[in-house]
Design a protein around this motif. Structure first.
Motif, short mmCIF file in Angstrom:
data_model
loop_
_atom_site.label_atom_id
_atom_site.label_comp_id
_atom_site.label_asym_id
_atom_site.label_seq_id
_atom_site.Cartn_x
_atom_site.Cartn_y
_atom_site.Cartn_z
N ILE A 128 -73.26 -49.20 39.28
CA ILE A 128 -73.55 -47.77 39.10
C ILE A 128 -74.48 -47.58 37.90
CG2 ILE A 128 -72.53 -45.55 38.44
CD1 ILE A 128 -70.01 -46.48 40.04
N ARG A 129 -74.23 -48.31 36.82
CA ARG A 129 -75.10 -48.24 35.65
C ARG A 129 -76.53 -48.66 36.01
NH1 ARG A 129 -73.97 -52.86 31.77
NH2 ARG A 129 -75.37 -53.83 33.28
N ASN A 130 -76.64 -49.71 36.83
CA ASN A 130 -77.97 -50.19 37.23
C ASN A 130 -78.69 -49.16 38.09
OD1 ASN A 130 -77.47 -52.57 35.86
ND2 ASN A 130 -76.75 -53.67 37.69
N ARG A 159 -68.12 -45.06 48.84
CA ARG A 159 -68.25 -43.62 48.64
C ARG A 159 -68.09 -43.26 47.16
NH1 ARG A 159 -63.73 -40.19 51.50
NH2 ARG A 159 -62.52 -41.31 49.91
N GLN A 160 -67.12 -43.87 46.51
CA GLN A 160 -66.88 -43.61 45.09
C GLN A 160 -68.12 -43.97 44.27
OE1 GLN A 160 -63.22 -45.31 43.48
NE2 GLN A 160 -64.25 -45.75 41.56
N MET A 161 -68.76 -45.09 44.59
CA MET A 161 -69.95 -45.51 43.85
C MET A 161 -71.09 -44.52 44.05
SD MET A 161 -70.05 -49.64 44.39
CE MET A 161 -71.52 -49.80 43.38
N ILE A 162 -71.28 -44.06 45.27
CA ILE A 162 -72.36 -43.12 45.56
C ILE A 162 -72.15 -41.82 44.79
CG2 ILE A 162 -73.37 -41.69 47.39
CD1 ILE A 162 -72.63 -44.06 49.32
N GLU A 163 -70.92 -41.32 44.79
CA GLU A 163 -70.64 -40.06 44.11
C GLU A 163 -70.77 -40.19 42.60
OE1 GLU A 163 -66.84 -38.93 45.66
OE2 GLU A 163 -67.72 -37.95 47.43
N GLU A 164 -70.36 -41.32 42.06
CA GLU A 164 -70.45 -41.51 40.61
C GLU A 164 -71.89 -41.76 40.15
OE1 GLU A 164 -67.69 -44.22 38.88
OE2 GLU A 164 -65.95 -43.36 39.92
N ALA A 165 -72.67 -42.45 40.98
CA ALA A 165 -74.08 -42.69 40.62
C ALA A 165 -74.90 -41.42 40.76
CB ALA A 165 -74.66 -43.79 41.50
N GLY A 166 -74.67 -40.69 41.86
CA GLY A 166 -75.41 -39.45 42.11
C GLY A 166 -75.95 -39.40 43.52
N LYS A 167 -75.44 -38.48 44.31
CA LYS A 167 -75.86 -38.35 45.70
C LYS A 167 -77.31 -37.90 45.84
CE LYS A 167 -72.47 -35.58 46.73
NZ LYS A 167 -71.62 -34.65 47.51
N ASP A 168 -77.90 -37.43 44.73
CA ASP A 168 -79.29 -36.97 44.81
C ASP A 168 -80.27 -38.13 44.99
OD1 ASP A 168 -78.65 -37.92 42.27
OD2 ASP A 168 -79.96 -36.50 41.22
N PHE A 169 -79.84 -39.38 44.65
CA PHE A 169 -80.75 -40.50 44.84
C PHE A 169 -80.08 -41.76 45.40
CE2 PHE A 169 -78.86 -41.70 40.90
CZ PHE A 169 -79.14 -43.04 40.65
N VAL A 170 -78.77 -41.72 45.61
CA VAL A 170 -78.05 -42.86 46.18
C VAL A 170 -77.29 -42.42 47.43
CG1 VAL A 170 -76.30 -44.65 45.80
CG2 VAL A 170 -77.78 -43.94 43.91
N GLY A 171 -77.40 -43.21 48.49
CA GLY A 171 -76.66 -42.97 49.72
C GLY A 171 -76.07 -44.27 50.23
N ALA A 172 -75.63 -44.28 51.47
CA ALA A 172 -74.98 -45.45 52.05
C ALA A 172 -75.88 -46.18 53.03
CB ALA A 172 -73.69 -45.05 52.76
N ASN A 173 -75.88 -47.50 52.93
CA ASN A 173 -76.33 -48.33 54.05
C ASN A 173 -75.06 -48.60 54.84
OD1 ASN A 173 -78.65 -50.93 54.65
ND2 ASN A 173 -76.73 -50.73 55.75
N LEU A 174 -74.81 -47.75 55.81
CA LEU A 174 -73.57 -47.81 56.60
C LEU A 174 -73.58 -49.06 57.47
CD1 LEU A 174 -70.99 -46.48 57.84
CD2 LEU A 174 -72.53 -45.35 59.46
N ASP A 175 -72.78 -50.05 57.09
CA ASP A 175 -72.68 -51.28 57.88
C ASP A 175 -71.40 -51.23 58.71
OD1 ASP A 175 -72.04 -54.08 58.62
OD2 ASP A 175 -73.85 -54.52 57.46
N LEU A 176 -71.54 -51.32 60.02
CA LEU A 176 -70.39 -51.25 60.92
C LEU A 176 -69.93 -52.64 61.38
CD1 LEU A 176 -71.40 -48.14 63.07
CD2 LEU A 176 -69.79 -48.25 61.16
N GLY A 177 -70.59 -53.69 60.86
CA GLY A 177 -70.17 -55.05 61.18
C GLY A 177 -69.31 -55.67 60.10
N ASN A 178 -69.52 -55.25 58.86
CA ASN A 178 -68.77 -55.83 57.73
C ASN A 178 -67.34 -55.33 57.58
OD1 ASN A 178 -70.90 -57.48 56.90
ND2 ASN A 178 -71.79 -55.87 55.60
N PRO A 179 -67.02 -54.09 57.98
CA PRO A 179 -65.69 -53.55 57.66
C PRO A 179 -64.52 -54.40 58.11
CG PRO A 179 -67.11 -51.80 58.44
CD PRO A 179 -67.86 -53.08 58.64
N THR A 180 -64.60 -55.00 59.30
CA THR A 180 -63.46 -55.76 59.79
C THR A 180 -63.14 -56.96 58.90
OG1 THR A 180 -64.92 -57.02 61.27
CG2 THR A 180 -63.82 -55.08 62.20
#
Length: 336
Positions: A128-130, A159-180
């Motif tokens: 998040i700092r980076n 989600r926690q990282m995105i919100e703490e960093a700032g949704k104005d410039f950070v979002g998700a690369n939603l990976d649907l293969g890694n979760p399992t």
């Protein structure tokens, strides 16, 4: 609603193509999206070469997303030769600008970090700092950073990282293969991270019960246990502007998740009972992979020479039949 269909260039890592070769392939496959998951996948990253890539994607009507790798110096995936995480991100932002991309994908670490010698929360804090270190540049360029749930993070942690960093410039690369691989149903991941998604990775997985817990193995789209028809039904509402990038990874052996061993839970203390129940319900519907696959691509180990050519062929073969499944069964991609 039309959902753009594309692929992440890691799917064809053994082919060693440059940007123009990837775009030619995308055109032949009738795609309208592509993600260059690493800067090396472009080949020539000079401004002049990237300007040609930008012009070619515009000509083809393809949306291009860019990417870099690890951006956490505490991760076991970090390469000190990269300089610093801020430099990696800044270079990625510059390449994205010249190539016409508005997204730069990255990841914090890997599954090894879940069971490493440093608390996962410490890695999250450093990452998040980076991100914050390059916030001004990202905002000035109008380019967002997309953090991937890379077998290190469950959806709620990303989600926690995105919100703490700032949704104005950070979002998700939603990976649907890694979760399992981190005991999470991809539908849970979609519901939690979909509203933050700005780019994606999609692959199928066989998920099934074994005496020690659950086993998982990546497959081509349609060969696994994940209910992609249900995912696609929710996809347009949850992440309407994210392309459907297939990142097909086959050839790796099944992996055991020994959740019946109490020590395995040391990095899952924040997981909710409902999320775990959804994962176990998925595993109860699954079965081991019974199709044809060369299984010689063990992570961190070079395959035996006699299998290398077969593995490279399999990358393209499984990706192309996954495109077919996405188009014909799921209705993803350009209208016929």
């Amino acid at each position: 609603m039309h959902i753009r269909l594309g692929y992440d260039t890691y799917s064809l890592r053994g082919w060693h193509w440059n940007a123009m070769q990837h775009l030619d392939f995308a055109e032949k496959q009738g795609l309208d999206a592509i993600q260059f998951s690493g800067t090396e996948d472009f080949g020539d990253t000079s401004p002049a070469a990237l300007a040609k890539v930008k012009a070619r994607t515009a000509e083809l009507g393809i949306r291009l997303d860019a990417g870099v790798g690890c951006v956490c110096e505490l991760s076991k995936s970090w390469k000190p030769s990269a300089g610093s995480p801020a430099k990696v991100l800044e270079d990625g932002l510059d390449i994205a600008r010249h190539a016409g991309a508005t997204v730069v994908r990255c990841f914090m670490g890997s599954q090894r970090d879940r069971f490493g010698d440093k608390p996962l929360e410490q890695l999250m804090e450093v990452t998040i700092r980076n991100f914050k270190a390059v916030r001004s540049k990202a905002l000035d360029l109008g380019i967002k950073i997309a953090i991937e749930n890379h077998k290190d993070l469950q959806a709620w942690q990303a989600r926690q990282m995105i919100e703490e960093a700032g949704k104005d410039f950070v979002g998700a690369n939603l990976d649907l293969g890694n979760p399992t691989y981190v005991m999470e149903d991809p539908m849970t991941t979609l519901e939690v991270l979909g509203p933050y998604a700005i780019t994606t990775h999609v692959r199928d997985t066989c998920v099934y019960e074994v005496p020690e817990g659950v086993a998982v193995q990546w497959t081509a789209l349609g060969d696994g246990s994940v209910n992609f028809k249900a995912i696609v039904a929710k996809y347009p509402q949850l992440c309407p502007d994210s392309s459907f990038h297939l990142e097909i990874i086959t050839g790796r052996p099944p992996e055991l998740l020994p959740y019946l061993d109490a020590s395995y839970w040391k990095t899952y203390r924040g997981m909710t009972a409902s999320s775990f129940a959804a994962f176990i319900a998925l595993a109860k519907t699954g079965r081991p992979f019974s199709g044809r696959m060369v299984i010689e691509d063990a992570e961190g180990q070079a395959p035996a020479p006699q299998f290398r050519e077969a593995l490279v062929y399999q990358q393209r073969f499984d990706l192309e039949r996954s495109f077919k499944y996405a188009k014909e069964v799921l209705g993803i991609g350009k209208p016929a």
